[in-house]
Design a protein around this motif. Structure first.
Motif, PDB file in Angstrom:
ATOM      1  N   MET A 169       0.815  -1.192   0.000  1.00  0.00           N
ATOM      2  CA  MET A 169       0.000   0.000   0.000  1.00  0.00           C
ATOM      3  C   MET A 169       0.867   1.268   0.000  1.00  0.00           C
ATOM      4  N   ALA A 170       1.922   1.274   0.806  1.00  0.00           N
ATOM      5  CA  ALA A 170       2.806   2.439   0.860  1.00  0.00           C
ATOM      6  C   ALA A 170       3.516   2.635  -0.475  1.00  0.00           C
ATOM      7  N   LYS A 171       3.841   1.505  -1.135  1.00  0.00           N
ATOM      8  CA  LYS A 171       4.517   1.605  -2.435  1.00  0.00           C
ATOM      9  C   LYS A 171       3.584   2.251  -3.464  1.00  0.00           C
ATOM     10  N   GLN A 172       2.291   1.915  -3.419  1.00  0.00           N
ATOM     11  CA  GLN A 172       1.326   2.469  -4.358  1.00  0.00           C
ATOM     12  C   GLN A 172       1.161   3.973  -4.125  1.00  0.00           C
ATOM     13  N   LYS A 173       1.099   4.408  -2.870  1.00  0.00           N
ATOM     14  CA  LYS A 173       1.015   5.836  -2.554  1.00  0.00           C
ATOM     15  C   LYS A 173       2.255   6.571  -3.045  1.00  0.00           C
ATOM     16  N   SER A 174       3.405   5.975  -2.870  1.00  0.00           N
ATOM     17  CA  SER A 174       4.655   6.576  -3.322  1.00  0.00           C
ATOM     18  C   SER A 174       4.656   6.736  -4.839  1.00  0.00           C
ATOM     19  N   GLU A 175       4.145   5.739  -5.551  1.00  0.00           N
ATOM     20  CA  GLU A 175       4.073   5.808  -7.013  1.00  0.00           C
ATOM     21  C   GLU A 175       3.159   6.943  -7.458  1.00  0.00           C
ATOM     22  N   TRP A 176       1.988   7.047  -6.827  1.00  0.00           N
ATOM     23  CA  TRP A 176       1.060   8.116  -7.144  1.00  0.00           C
ATOM     24  C   TRP A 176       1.688   9.478  -6.862  1.00  0.00           C
ATOM     25  N   PHE A 177       2.350   9.595  -5.734  1.00  0.00           N
ATOM     26  CA  PHE A 177       3.014  10.846  -5.382  1.00  0.00           C
ATOM     27  C   PHE A 177       4.072  11.203  -6.426  1.00  0.00           C
ATOM     28  N   ASP A 178       4.850  10.217  -6.877  1.00  0.00           N
ATOM     29  CA  ASP A 178       5.872  10.458  -7.903  1.00  0.00           C
ATOM     30  C   ASP A 178       5.240  10.935  -9.211  1.00  0.00           C
ATOM     31  N   TRP A 179       4.131  10.321  -9.602  1.00  0.00           N
ATOM     32  CA  TRP A 179       3.435  10.727 -10.830  1.00  0.00           C
ATOM     33  C   TRP A 179       2.900  12.156 -10.703  1.00  0.00           C
ATOM     34  N   ILE A 180       2.287  12.467  -9.602  1.00  0.00           N
ATOM     35  CA  ILE A 180       1.742  13.814  -9.383  1.00  0.00           C
ATOM     36  C   ILE A 180       2.869  14.842  -9.373  1.00  0.00           C
ATOM     37  N   LYS A 181       3.949  14.502  -8.698  1.00  0.00           N
ATOM     38  CA  LYS A 181       5.102  15.403  -8.657  1.00  0.00           C
ATOM     39  C   LYS A 181       5.658  15.635 -10.069  1.00  0.00           C
ATOM     40  N   ALA A 182       5.794  14.581 -10.873  1.00  0.00           N
ATOM     41  CA  ALA A 182       6.305  14.703 -12.245  1.00  0.00           C
ATOM     42  C   ALA A 182       5.378  15.568 -13.104  1.00  0.00           C
ATOM     43  N   LEU A 183       4.073  15.368 -12.959  1.00  0.00           N
ATOM     44  CA  LEU A 183       3.113  16.181 -13.719  1.00  0.00           C
ATOM     45  C   LEU A 183       3.165  17.642 -13.309  1.00  0.00           C
ATOM     46  N   LEU A 184       3.257  17.908 -12.026  1.00  0.00           N
ATOM     47  CA  LEU A 184       3.346  19.298 -11.559  1.00  0.00           C
ATOM     48  C   LEU A 184       4.612  19.977 -12.088  1.00  0.00           C
ATOM     49  N   ILE A 185       5.723  19.261 -12.074  1.00  0.00           N
ATOM     50  CA  ILE A 185       6.971  19.817 -12.607  1.00  0.00           C
ATOM     51  C   ILE A 185       6.833  20.084 -14.106  1.00  0.00           C
ATOM     52  N   ALA A 186       6.218  19.141 -14.838  1.00  0.00           N
ATOM     53  CA  ALA A 186       6.017  19.325 -16.284  1.00  0.00           C
ATOM     54  C   ALA A 186       5.142  20.545 -16.564  1.00  0.00           C
ATOM     55  N   PHE A 187       4.047  20.702 -15.821  1.00  0.00           N
ATOM     56  CA  PHE A 187       3.172  21.863 -15.996  1.00  0.00           C
ATOM     57  C   PHE A 187       3.899  23.161 -15.639  1.00  0.00           C
ATOM     58  N   ALA A 188       4.678  23.141 -14.581  1.00  0.00           N
ATOM     59  CA  ALA A 188       5.427  24.332 -14.189  1.00  0.00           C
ATOM     60  C   ALA A 188       6.437  24.717 -15.265  1.00  0.00           C
ATOM     61  N   LEU A 189       7.146  23.735 -15.814  1.00  0.00           N
ATOM     62  CA  LEU A 189       8.108  24.018 -16.881  1.00  0.00           C
ATOM     63  C   LEU A 189       7.407  24.558 -18.124  1.00  0.00           C
ATOM     64  N   ALA A 190       6.279  23.957 -18.498  1.00  0.00           N
ATOM     65  CA  ALA A 190       5.526  24.427 -19.661  1.00  0.00           C
ATOM     66  C   ALA A 190       5.054  25.865 -19.447  1.00  0.00           C
ATOM     67  N   PHE A 191       4.582  26.166 -18.243  1.00  0.00           N
ATOM     68  CA  PHE A 191       4.135  27.518 -17.924  1.00  0.00           C
ATOM     69  C   PHE A 191       5.284  28.516 -18.030  1.00  0.00           C
ATOM     70  N   ILE A 192       6.422  28.185 -17.458  1.00  0.00           N
ATOM     71  CA  ILE A 192       7.597  29.082 -17.497  1.00  0.00           C
ATOM     72  C   ILE A 192       8.062  29.300 -18.935  1.00  0.00           C
ATOM     73  N   ILE A 193       8.137  28.225 -19.712  1.00  0.00           N
ATOM     74  CA  ILE A 193       8.568  28.355 -21.109  1.00  0.00           C
ATOM     75  C   ILE A 193       7.600  29.241 -21.879  1.00  0.00           C
ATOM     76  N   ARG A 194       6.319  29.016 -21.700  1.00  0.00           N
ATOM     77  CA  ARG A 194       5.320  29.809 -22.428  1.00  0.00           C
ATOM     78  C   ARG A 194       5.312  31.267 -21.977  1.00  0.00           C
TER      79      ARG A 194
END
Length: 184
Positions: A1-26
């Motif tokens: 269960m903890a591994k699944q939460k960690s995976e979700w957190f990693d995905w959310i973190k990666a998406l937030l970073i991608a959106f932040a980079l896209a926003f800064i570039i634009r």
């Protein structure tokens, strides 16, 4: 269960970073724009989609014949070509460009009898334009559309302050059959 939460957190973190980079570039580096109207024909066509380089004039000076995007009003941006630079006197006479009294070849003024539309430039002096300047003030430029007979540009708007410039554009990325670099 903890591994699944960690995976979700990693995905959310990666998406937030991608959106932040896209926003800064634009926001600070590049942005898309769509050409509207015939004022830049035949170089740019209505509906061409382009990329605007928003940071280029932070590291270099604008050059004559660069294609720029600028805020014409709070609601609308225009795409035009730089003709006059700060400190210069600009004049058109008999379809010829004169900068500080010396002729400068303007490859974007054509009067082809077989053309669908005329691209000549009506005679004018910088002093005749809004503002009545004898020389283009520091921090400002004079812009014209390539389709000179059908363009709202510095002849009506006056010179354009550099702080109204969004950036330089020279890459058409859509439609697919028009993908090209302009003027490089």
């Amino acid at each position: 269960m903890a591994k699944q939460k960690s995976e979700w957190f990693d995905w959310i973190k990666a998406l937030l970073i991608a959106f932040a980079l896209a926003f800064i570039i634009r926001m600070f580096f590049f942005a898309p724009i769509v050409v509207e109207g015939p004022s830049m024909l035949p170089t740019l066509e209505d509906g061409d989609q382009m990329i605007v380089n928003k940071f280029i004039y932070q590291i270099t000076e604008p050059k004559r014949f660069d294609i720029v995007v600028f805020h014409a009003s709070a609601q609308q941006d225009y795409i035009k070509r730089i003709i006059g630079l700060p400190g210069e006197h600009v004049e058109y006479e008999n379809n010829s460009l004169y900068i500080d009294g010396a002729p400068v070849e303007d490859p974007f003024t054509r009067t082809d009898q077989n053309a669908l539309y005329e691209q000549g430039t009506n005679d004018f002096l910088l002093e005749d334009l809004p503002g009545g300047y004898e020389r283009i003030p520091e921090g400002q430029i004079l812009v014209l559309g390539d389709n000179r007979m059908n363009s709202t540009d510095s002849r009506m708007l006056g010179v354009v302050p550099m702080d109204e410039i969004v950036g330089k554009t020279n890459l058409i990325y859509w439609p697919f059959d028009r993908i090209q670099l302009i003027g490089e």
